[in-house]
Design a protein around this motif. Structure first.
Motif, PDB file in Angstrom:
ATOM      1  N   GLU A  27       0.844  -1.193   0.000  1.00 25.69           N
ATOM      2  CA  GLU A  27       0.000   0.000   0.000  1.00 25.69           C
ATOM      3  C   GLU A  27       0.885   1.250   0.000  1.00 25.69           C
ATOM      4  N   GLY A  28       0.445   2.320  -0.628  1.00 29.14           N
ATOM      5  CA  GLY A  28       1.236   3.547  -0.612  1.00 29.14           C
ATOM      6  C   GLY A  28       1.427   4.054   0.808  1.00 29.14           C
ATOM      7  N   ILE A  29       2.668   4.457   1.133  1.00 27.15           N
ATOM      8  CA  ILE A  29       2.944   4.955   2.488  1.00 27.15           C
ATOM      9  C   ILE A  29       2.764   6.465   2.484  1.00 27.15           C
ATOM     10  N   PHE A  30       1.566   6.884   2.830  1.00 21.71           N
ATOM     11  CA  PHE A  30       1.289   8.321   2.822  1.00 21.71           C
ATOM     12  C   PHE A  30       1.107   8.838   4.238  1.00 21.71           C
ATOM     13  N   TYR A  31       1.464  10.090   4.415  1.00 22.59           N
ATOM     14  CA  TYR A  31       1.180  10.787   5.668  1.00 22.59           C
ATOM     15  C   TYR A  31      -0.050  11.653   5.452  1.00 22.59           C
ATOM     16  N   TYR A  32      -1.021  11.515   6.340  1.00 20.23           N
ATOM     17  CA  TYR A  32      -2.269  12.257   6.208  1.00 20.23           C
ATOM     18  C   TYR A  32      -2.370  13.307   7.302  1.00 20.23           C
ATOM     19  N   ALA A  33      -2.822  14.523   6.900  1.00 21.54           N
ATOM     20  CA  ALA A  33      -2.994  15.580   7.889  1.00 21.54           C
ATOM     21  C   ALA A  33      -4.459  15.975   7.960  1.00 21.54           C
ATOM     22  N   GLY A  34      -4.909  16.293   9.167  1.00 26.98           N
ATOM     23  CA  GLY A  34      -6.277  16.763   9.342  1.00 26.98           C
ATOM     24  C   GLY A  34      -6.290  17.993  10.233  1.00 26.98           C
ATOM     25  N   LEU A  35      -7.058  19.011   9.834  1.00 24.92           N
ATOM     26  CA  LEU A  35      -7.159  20.241  10.620  1.00 24.92           C
ATOM     27  C   LEU A  35      -8.141  20.039  11.762  1.00 24.92           C
ATOM     28  N   CYS A  36      -7.747  20.426  12.970  1.00 26.26           N
ATOM     29  CA  CYS A  36      -8.652  20.292  14.110  1.00 26.26           C
ATOM     30  C   CYS A  36      -9.108  21.661  14.604  1.00 26.26           C
ATOM     31  N   ASN A  37      -8.722  22.725  13.899  1.00 24.16           N
ATOM     32  CA  ASN A  37      -9.021  24.083  14.366  1.00 24.16           C
ATOM     33  C   ASN A  37      -9.285  24.988  13.171  1.00 24.16           C
ATOM     34  N   GLU A  38     -10.217  25.932  13.320  1.00 21.01           N
ATOM     35  CA  GLU A  38     -10.604  26.840  12.227  1.00 21.01           C
ATOM     36  C   GLU A  38      -9.514  27.847  11.865  1.00 21.01           C
ATOM     37  N   GLY A  39      -8.661  28.190  12.836  1.00 21.20           N
ATOM     38  CA  GLY A  39      -7.741  29.328  12.712  1.00 21.20           C
ATOM     39  C   GLY A  39      -7.061  29.468  11.354  1.00 21.20           C
ATOM     40  N   ALA A  40      -6.880  30.721  10.925  1.00 24.93           N
ATOM     41  CA  ALA A  40      -6.262  30.985   9.632  1.00 24.93           C
ATOM     42  C   ALA A  40      -4.798  30.567   9.630  1.00 24.93           C
ATOM     43  N   THR A  41      -4.123  30.740  10.784  1.00 27.77           N
ATOM     44  CA  THR A  41      -2.701  30.427  10.827  1.00 27.77           C
ATOM     45  C   THR A  41      -2.434  28.941  10.609  1.00 27.77           C
ATOM     46  N   VAL A  42      -3.324  28.105  11.113  1.00 30.25           N
ATOM     47  CA  VAL A  42      -3.130  26.659  10.928  1.00 30.25           C
ATOM     48  C   VAL A  42      -3.261  26.309   9.457  1.00 30.25           C
ATOM     49  N   LYS A  43      -4.249  26.944   8.807  1.00 26.74           N
ATOM     50  CA  LYS A  43      -4.443  26.694   7.372  1.00 26.74           C
ATOM     51  C   LYS A  43      -3.211  27.141   6.588  1.00 26.74           C
ATOM     52  N   ASP A  44      -2.645  28.284   7.009  1.00 28.94           N
ATOM     53  CA  ASP A  44      -1.406  28.758   6.387  1.00 28.94           C
ATOM     54  C   ASP A  44      -0.319  27.706   6.500  1.00 28.94           C
ATOM     55  N   PHE A  45      -0.187  27.148   7.703  1.00 32.67           N
ATOM     56  CA  PHE A  45       0.865  26.154   7.928  1.00 32.67           C
ATOM     57  C   PHE A  45       0.630  24.915   7.068  1.00 32.67           C
ATOM     58  N   MET A  46      -0.633  24.523   6.983  1.00 31.16           N
ATOM     59  CA  MET A  46      -0.997  23.358   6.167  1.00 31.16           C
ATOM     60  C   MET A  46      -0.617  23.593   4.709  1.00 31.16           C
ATOM     61  N   SER A  47      -0.918  24.782   4.163  1.00 32.06           N
ATOM     62  CA  SER A  47      -0.580  25.011   2.755  1.00 32.06           C
ATOM     63  C   SER A  47       0.931  25.188   2.591  1.00 32.06           C
ATOM     64  N   PHE A  48       1.593  25.662   3.661  1.00 35.32           N
ATOM     65  CA  PHE A  48       3.055  25.749   3.606  1.00 35.32           C
ATOM     66  C   PHE A  48       3.669  24.350   3.481  1.00 35.32           C
TER      67      PHE A  48
END
Lengths: 232, 263
Positions: B226-247
């Motif tokens: 199976e492909g070895i992927f790392y999955y991320a999930g946001l647990c908070n609405e904050g804009a900064t977290v989304k920034d980090f995710m897209s970074f």
């Protein structure tokens, strides 16, 4: 209800392995601890406090560290482990024996401390009387010192047994988590906790480990009480 | 007289220590638990080094602090399900990310692939260095002899589950099974090979690359498991977290990921 008590093979293996490790651990520890406890209680010698610190080290060290040190000391690349492997073909690390060794090292301070304290309370006058009446050193030790220190000896052994049942950190580092070889109760519980949806198995094993520890404690309490009653 | 004075003094000392401890604990618990401008990330242990470097780069760009909690994906998922509140969760496998998805922990009810890893066969450096290809003609037992094969515990460690799939793919699992030494996580599986307690091991390429004591004998083909992927999930609405995710999935971050052996 029968479903609930129906342990599967791996669970039964973990239970019996745990009891085996704990029993062997207590059986090996007991004579060593009797000798060492006597030494600590009665004799003064150079380096006594150093020896005491070394024995007590596993009590205050994180068990994972103890396991790692055992791996460095007895692993196949080490001096002792390498010699055993080359000359006798024995590989200690990651085996049943490794689980026993880890248990002994971690529970040893408890049994030594308990035996030492109770031997310090034994009246040396009684030992002297036994010697004057012609008994040898060993006979005096077996017939006088041990029986008088028996409550401490028993509670120490039970403590070691219980500590060995609960041993996790040193075991998983030095003995691994091999089913039927070194996977004791706490390790099996840990493994089940890592799998989603295995809450039932986890809970069953937790109950078993509580039950065994409880039984050991009650037995020792009952025995000590019985002895106290017999004396008065 | 002097004895009772000493006794009194001891008692006072003990009292003040206890008081000090209690006030310290009280003060600490009164301080706000949720700080502004802090992103809390719960992430799989195998991402430790790379996320720290990515985090430093991100902290330089924005005036934000990152707090990491690294552990096995399963332990972290259980902590979150029991009420821990990170801003971002990154899992080393899909099933634990799915577990939290079903618990509706993630705000957008979705998870995102952010990196990929590979599986390699390793041996202690001073014992075996010859590189080869893995195929069905390979006999692991010939190399192993009586020695052990170190992999993550296939019952619960993702790296061990991928290793089992890959070995089954090449028909090697049956003969290898009695030799398997299951590690509590992939790092301890690596450590066992480093200490020469096992003759071979199957671990992530990223971990093997960072170890000076093992050599990589072979890469497992991507299609053998199976492909070895790392999955991320946001647990908070904050804009900064989304920034980090897209970074994390930006081109700038990619070179850092690759520097650690991720794809």
């Amino acid at each position: 209800m029968s479903e609930f008590f129906g342990f599967n093979g791996a669970e039964l293996q973990a239970i019996s392995l745990s009891v085996q490790v704990a029993l062997i651990c207590s059986l090996i520890s007991l004579p060593l601890a009797l000798a060492l406890g006597y030494l600590m209680a009665r004799k003064e010698f150079w380096g006594k406090s150093i020896l005491e610190s070394i024995i007590n080290l596993p009590l205050v060290m994180p068990p994972v560290t103890t396991g790692y040190l055992l791996l460095l000391l007895l692993g196949s690349k080490s001096l002792i482990g390498g010699w055993l492997l080359d000359n006798l073909g024995i590989k200690l690390a990651f085996s049943f024996y490794a689980a026993v060794i880890a248990s002994i090292v971690v529970s040893f301070p408890l049994i030594v401390r308990s035996i030492r304290t109770s031997m310090e309370l034994v009246d040396t006058g009684l030992e002297d009387a036994s010697r004057i009446l012609g008994a040898g050193k060993l006979k005096t030790f077996i017939r006088i010192t041990i029986p008088l220190a028996l409550p401490g000896v028993i509670s120490g052994t039970i403590l070691a047994f219980a500590r060995s049942l609960g041993e996790f950190g040193a075991t998983i580092t030095f003995a691994g988590n091999i089913e039927g070889e070194s996977q004791t109760l706490p390790l099996a519980i840990y493994s089940y906790m890592q799998i989603p949806g295995q809450e039932d198995s986890t809970f069953r094993l937790v109950l078993v480990s509580i039950f065994i520890s409880f039984l050991a404690m009650i037995l020792s309490e009952w025995y000590i009480k019985k002895m106290k009653d017999a004396r008065t | 007289m002097s004895v009772s004075l000493l006794h009194l003094w001891h008692k006072r000392l003990a009292n003040s220590i206890v008081l000090g401890l209690i006030s310290f604990l009280l003060l600490n618990s009164c301080s706000p638990t949720k700080k502004e401008n802090v992103i809390r990330v719960f992430a799989a242990a195998s991402l430790g080094e790379v996320l720290r470097e990515l985090g430093e780069k991100f902290e330089q760009q924005k005036s934000i602090k990152l707090e990491f909690n690294f552990g096995s994906s399963g332990t972290l998922a259980r902590q979150i399900a029991q009420g821990a509140k990170p801003d971002l969760y990154i899992s080393a496998n899909k099933s634990w990310a799915d577990y939290l998805l079903e618990e509706h922990i993630f705000i957008e009810d979705k998870i995102e692939k952010i990196a990929q890893n590979r599986l390699v066969l390793i041996a202690p450096k001073n014992k075996f260095q010859e590189k080869f290809e893995i195929d069905t003609s390979l006999s692991l037992v010939n190399i192993l002899g009586k020695e052990r094969l170190s992999i993550g515990d296939p019952r619960h460690v993702p790296a061990g589950q991928y290793a089992r799939q890959a070995l089954i793919h090449f028909g090697l699992y049956k003969e290898a099974e009695p030799h398997i030494l299951p590690g509590k996580d992939v790092r301890s599986a690596l450590m066992v090979v480093e200490m020469e307690e096992a003759a071979l091991g199957v671990v992530y390429r990223t971990d093997a690359l960072r170890s000076k004591k093992v050599s990589i004998l072979a890469n497992f083909p991507q299609d053998s498991h199976e492909g070895i992927f790392y999955y991320a999930g946001l647990c908070n609405e904050g804009a900064t977290v989304k920034d980090f995710m897209s970074f994390l999935v930006s081109d700038k971050a990619r070179t850092i990921w690759q520097g650690y052996g991720f794809e």
